[in-house]
Scaffold this motif. Structure first.
Motif, PDB file in Angstrom:
ATOM      1  N   SER A   1       0.818  -1.211   0.000  1.00 35.41           N
ATOM      2  CA  SER A   1       0.000   0.000   0.000  1.00 35.41           C
ATOM      3  C   SER A   1       0.850   1.259   0.000  1.00 35.41           C
ATOM      4  O   SER A   1       0.412   2.309  -0.460  1.00 35.41           O
ATOM      5  N   ASN A   2       2.086   1.184   0.500  1.00 37.52           N
ATOM      6  CA  ASN A   2       2.933   2.368   0.559  1.00 37.52           C
ATOM      7  C   ASN A   2       3.782   2.548  -0.692  1.00 37.52           C
ATOM      8  O   ASN A   2       4.033   3.660  -1.127  1.00 37.52           O
TER       9      ASN A   2
ATOM     10  N   LYS B   1      -3.895   2.070  -3.211  1.00 42.44           N
ATOM     11  CA  LYS B   1      -4.464   2.121  -1.873  1.00 42.44           C
ATOM     12  C   LYS B   1      -5.554   1.078  -1.773  1.00 42.44           C
ATOM     13  O   LYS B   1      -6.544   1.118  -2.516  1.00 42.44           O
TER      14      LYS B   1
ATOM     15  N   TYR C   1      -8.442  -0.826   0.604  1.00 43.02           N
ATOM     16  CA  TYR C   1      -9.291  -0.512   1.734  1.00 43.02           C
ATOM     17  C   TYR C   1      -9.447  -1.727   2.645  1.00 43.02           C
ATOM     18  O   TYR C   1      -9.355  -2.884   2.207  1.00 43.02           O
TER      19      TYR C   1
ATOM     20  N   THR D   1      -5.837   4.411  -6.756  1.00 40.69           N
ATOM     21  CA  THR D   1      -4.474   4.926  -6.748  1.00 40.69           C
ATOM     22  C   THR D   1      -4.262   5.821  -5.530  1.00 40.69           C
ATOM     23  O   THR D   1      -5.168   6.534  -5.093  1.00 40.69           O
ATOM     24  N   SER D   2      -3.069   5.774  -4.998  1.00 40.01           N
ATOM     25  CA  SER D   2      -2.739   6.554  -3.803  1.00 40.01           C
ATOM     26  C   SER D   2      -2.578   8.029  -4.159  1.00 40.01           C
ATOM     27  O   SER D   2      -2.004   8.379  -5.191  1.00 40.01           O
ATOM     28  N   ARG D   3      -3.090   8.886  -3.286  1.00 44.88           N
ATOM     29  CA  ARG D   3      -3.001  10.336  -3.490  1.00 44.88           C
ATOM     30  C   ARG D   3      -2.300  11.012  -2.320  1.00 44.88           C
ATOM     31  O   ARG D   3      -2.524  12.202  -2.060  1.00 44.88           O
ATOM     32  N   LYS D   4      -1.462  10.265  -1.612  1.00 40.00           N
ATOM     33  CA  LYS D   4      -0.844  10.825  -0.408  1.00 40.00           C
ATOM     34  C   LYS D   4       0.143  11.943  -0.736  1.00 40.00           C
ATOM     35  O   LYS D   4       0.409  12.793   0.111  1.00 40.00           O
TER      36      LYS D   4
END
Length: 344
Positions: A56-57, A62, A64, A77-80
């Motif tokens: 996940s990182n 991402k 859930y 998709t990750s938005r961090k």
């Protein structure tokens, strides 16, 4: 003891990961005897948790927690690393939805309607040679496209100029971060995000946002994770560009293109998880032709499941292997079709 050390090492992880690690560290698995922590079941459990955290990182996706049936299979998709606030208002405008209908009110694209309201971000896709250097202010999510966008501020702008002339939205390629400078012109360095004419780009370079006519704005290679390849530069003023589909076509060497591969490459691995997520994007359900009556679809009617013919549209056109392109005006520019490229 091992779990407590690993929980302490996850201090920079998201809150839900820290909660899971702390809960495991305080559970019965961490007994004073230490035998439970050495069991094969514990090792398997921690390996699964560690792989989930790492994927996940690092993968750009991402996943859930399965708190509901829809979240069980949902992956986005990750938005961090993106901007958490709203868009830059001077470069936005309202976006009305057509519901798949043309100016006469006739449905030309079926299964369109509903969906979440969106604000359109005005992108600068032309980026001519006279454009000043621009500094990346932030990377943003754009609901109107799959790739991410970058808000940039132009250097050497005169004081008192309107904000919409001081800032612009560009398509964000991979590797571009906040604070980087983007250049446009023949003398621009060959770095991701810089825009140059095809005549000034080395052969074999990955490019995106390629123009078809000089000054018109980029039209080729604008989806997430895609890029075109400059195959050849001729002496007749044309260059051969290979598109993501495999098609090779002629483009004027004076046309501008941007260096690099577009951002958000993991967009192809997104799993919506439930039907409602499709409705949010403005796509309505589709009814199978075999479930209709014979007056509504060529596949309809009959007793039980029966199709009895090749796959067709509701208007009788074949849907598999039937080429519908008919544009002799631009056939000369296609050096290799995508169909031929798929066979080679």
């Amino acid at each position: 003891m091992l779990l407590r050390k690993l929980a302490a090492g996850l201090r920079n992880a998201p809150a839900w990961q820290q909660a899971v690690a702390e809960r495991l560290a305080s559970s019965t698995l961490c007994s004073t005897s230490g035998r439970a922590s050495e069991s094969p079941a514990f090792g398997t459990l921690w390996a699964q948790l560690h792989s989930r955290f790492a994927s996940s990182n690092a993968s750009g996706l991402k996943a859930y927690k399965p708190t509901t049936p829809g979240f069980r299979g949902r992956v986005i998709t990750s938005r961090k690393d993106l901007w958490k606030g709203g868009p830059f208002k001077p470069l936005t405008e309202g976006l009305s939805r057509s519901g798949g209908r043309n100016s006469q009110g006739i449905i030309t694209a079926r299964h369109r309607g509903g969906g979440h309201r969106k604000v359109y971000r005005e992108l600068d896709l032309a980026r001519g040679e006279g454009t000043t250097a621009a500094v990346v202010q932030r990377l943003e999510y754009d609901p109107n496209r799959t790739a991410h966008i970058a808000l940039v501020k132009h250097k050497d702008t005169e004081p008192g100029v309107a904000l919409r002339q001081q800032y612009s939205y560009y398509l964000a390629p991979q590797g571009v971060q906040e604070g980087d400078v983007m250049y446009s012109g023949v003398d621009a360095p060959i770095l991701p995000g810089n825009s140059l004419p095809l005549s000034a780009i080395p052969v074999g370079t990955a490019v995106h946002n390629v123009e078809l006519r000089p000054g018109q704005g980029g039209q080729l290679g604008r989806a997430a994770g895609t890029s075109c390849t400059l195959v050849k530069k001729g002496d007749d003023g044309y260059a051969v560009v290979k598109l993501p589909s495999g098609e090779q076509r002629l483009v004027l060497s004076r046309c501008m293109a941007t260096i690099g591969v577009l951002s958000n490459p993991q967009n192809k691995n997104v799993k919506l998880g439930k039907a409602g997520a499709t409705r949010w994007s403005g796509r309505r359900p589709r009814v199978r032709g075999v479930a209709m009556n014979s007056v509504d679809h060529p596949h309809g009617g009959g007793r039980g499941k029966s199709k009895g013919r090749i796959s067709q549209t509701p208007w009788g056109k074949p849907t598999k292997g039937y080429r519908t392109r008919s544009n002799p005006r631009t056939d000369w520019a296609i050096r290799m079709s995508r169909h031929k490229a798929a066979r080679t």
